[in-house]
Design a protein around this motif. Structure first.
Motif, PDB file in Angstrom:
ATOM      1  N   GLY A   7       0.834  -1.194   0.000  1.00 23.82           N
ATOM      2  CA  GLY A   7       0.000   0.000   0.000  1.00 23.82           C
ATOM      3  C   GLY A   7       0.865   1.238   0.000  1.00 23.82           C
ATOM      4  O   GLY A   7       1.941   1.254   0.601  1.00 23.82           O
ATOM      5  N   SER A   8       0.407   2.308  -0.653  1.00 21.63           N
ATOM      6  CA  SER A   8       1.228   3.513  -0.833  1.00 21.63           C
ATOM      7  C   SER A   8       0.506   4.796  -0.443  1.00 21.63           C
ATOM      8  O   SER A   8       0.997   5.883  -0.709  1.00 21.63           O
ATOM      9  CB  SER A   8       1.661   3.621  -2.304  1.00 21.63           C
ATOM     10  OG  SER A   8       0.515   3.680  -3.157  1.00 21.63           O
ATOM     11  N   GLY A   9      -0.671   4.663   0.196  1.00 16.23           N
ATOM     12  CA  GLY A   9      -1.483   5.838   0.468  1.00 16.23           C
ATOM     13  C   GLY A   9      -1.403   6.328   1.891  1.00 16.23           C
ATOM     14  O   GLY A   9      -0.906   5.657   2.791  1.00 16.23           O
ATOM     15  N   THR A  10      -1.928   7.520   2.109  1.00 12.39           N
ATOM     16  CA  THR A  10      -1.988   8.099   3.441  1.00 12.39           C
ATOM     17  C   THR A  10      -3.110   7.459   4.252  1.00 12.39           C
ATOM     18  O   THR A  10      -3.762   6.515   3.785  1.00 12.39           O
ATOM     19  CB  THR A  10      -2.158   9.622   3.348  1.00 12.39           C
ATOM     20  OG1 THR A  10      -2.034  10.182   4.635  1.00 12.39           O
ATOM     21  CG2 THR A  10      -3.501   9.994   2.754  1.00 12.39           C
ATOM     22  N   SER A  11      -3.354   7.966   5.462  1.00  9.96           N
ATOM     23  CA  SER A  11      -4.260   7.285   6.390  1.00  9.96           C
ATOM     24  C   SER A  11      -5.695   7.200   5.887  1.00  9.96           C
ATOM     25  O   SER A  11      -6.441   6.320   6.311  1.00  9.96           O
ATOM     26  CB  SER A  11      -4.240   7.990   7.746  1.00  9.96           C
ATOM     27  OG  SER A  11      -4.622   9.342   7.624  1.00  9.96           O
ATOM     28  N   THR A  12      -6.099   8.088   4.992  1.00  8.13           N
ATOM     29  CA  THR A  12      -7.454   8.041   4.434  1.00  8.13           C
ATOM     30  C   THR A  12      -7.512   7.333   3.089  1.00  8.13           C
ATOM     31  O   THR A  12      -8.597   7.149   2.531  1.00  8.13           O
ATOM     32  CB  THR A  12      -8.014   9.463   4.269  1.00  8.13           C
ATOM     33  OG1 THR A  12      -7.099  10.237   3.488  1.00  8.13           O
ATOM     34  CG2 THR A  12      -8.199  10.132   5.620  1.00  8.13           C
ATOM     35  N   GLY A  13      -6.367   6.933   2.554  1.00 12.34           N
ATOM     36  CA  GLY A  13      -6.327   6.297   1.246  1.00 12.34           C
ATOM     37  C   GLY A  13      -6.648   7.282   0.131  1.00 12.34           C
ATOM     38  O   GLY A  13      -6.981   8.440   0.363  1.00 12.34           O
ATOM     39  N   VAL A  14      -6.510   6.798  -1.089  1.00 14.10           N
ATOM     40  CA  VAL A  14      -6.900   7.575  -2.272  1.00 14.10           C
ATOM     41  C   VAL A  14      -7.710   6.654  -3.176  1.00 14.10           C
ATOM     42  O   VAL A  14      -7.226   5.578  -3.525  1.00 14.10           O
ATOM     43  CB  VAL A  14      -5.662   8.109  -3.049  1.00 14.10           C
ATOM     44  CG1 VAL A  14      -6.110   8.894  -4.280  1.00 14.10           C
ATOM     45  CG2 VAL A  14      -4.791   9.001  -2.150  1.00 14.10           C
TER      46      VAL A  14
END
Length: 255
Positions: A7-14
């Motif tokens: 996974g490569s996203g921040t805490s809220t995802g994209v």
């Protein structure tokens, strides 16, 4: 060695809930980001998981991974540990619990919140044998080194995995670059580093900070992760120097 970006996203995802893609092109699948975690695979096929992200089950299914040989945690924030229950299935068929490691305070917090994972209960076996990093030197035939880095008011653990020929460094959720981190990442083949957005942030590295660590450490190749909705994959790659690139879910790099 092999690096797999789960996974490569921040805490809220994209995208964020509400189908909010921000500046990211929704037609580019590399902009669809789950929460950060990686796998480092040794040359004999043993796998080390770093962080049990909120999206861990989805990530393991997407990459056809049914077993790991050890798990590490950078810290106890929800996006890095709330997928911990998905380790249960990987405990099946093992002679004992999965070895797990984290810094002292992270160990304390994980035990407090997920006691059943580390002690078992009601006839269910212990899933992870959790220990501190203090005495750890070798896992899956790889030397493991680490240091603590500020993550705003908290701390996050940065790791270096080295098999004697190649090395992979992982530094996510960092808000400063201490000399100890630069030394830890000195000359790594691959540096995976926090890069939340272009503008400075109080608890995360921004693009300028990530590029600074890449330069100061002399990393041969740098992969930017923990990306938020403001960082379109192609646009970010178009502005980064040679040897620096954006991560994407499912990215695999063999050394």
């Amino acid at each position: 060695m092999k690096l797999l970006i789960l996974g490569s996203g921040t805490s809220t995802g994209v995208p964020r809930l509400g189908n909010d893609w921000g500046a990211c092109d929704p037609d580019n699948p590399k902009n669809r980001r789950t929460r950060v975690s990686i796998i480092v695979e040794a040359d004999d096929g043993q796998r080390v998981l770093v962080d049990t992200s909120t999206d861990l089950r989805q990530q393991l299914l997407a990459n056809d991974i049914a077993s790991i040989d050890a798990v590490f945690w950078t810290h106890d924030h929800a996006d890095h540990c709330h997928g911990i229950d998905d380790l249960r299935v990987m405990r099946y068929g093992r002679d004992g619990p999965i070895p797990g490691y984290a810094a002292n305070e992270t160990v304390r917090r994980l035990r407090q919140r997920f006691g059943y994972v580390f002690a078992g209960q009601h006839g269910y076996p212990t899933i992870v044998n959790l220990d501190t990093l203090d005495r750890l030197r070798i896992v899956a035939g790889m030397r493991v080194e680490w240091c603590q880095v500020r993550h705003g008011p908290a701390q996050s653990t940065a790791f270096r995995f080295d098999n004697g020929t190649h090395s992979i460094g992982y530094a996510t959720d960092i808000s400063e670059i201490p000399d100890e981190l630069v030394s830890l990442m000195d000359g790594v083949d691959i540096l995976v580093v926090d890069c939340l957005r272009r503008e400075p942030h109080p608890t995360h590295a921004h693009l300028g900070m990530a590029l600074e660590l890449a330069e100061r450490s002399g990393a041969r190749r740098t992969v930017l992760t923990h990306l938020d909705k403001s960082l379109d994959y192609q646009a970010l790659n178009d502005e980064t120097p040679v040897g620096v690139e954006a991560a994407y879910d499912g990215m695999e790099i063999a050394l």
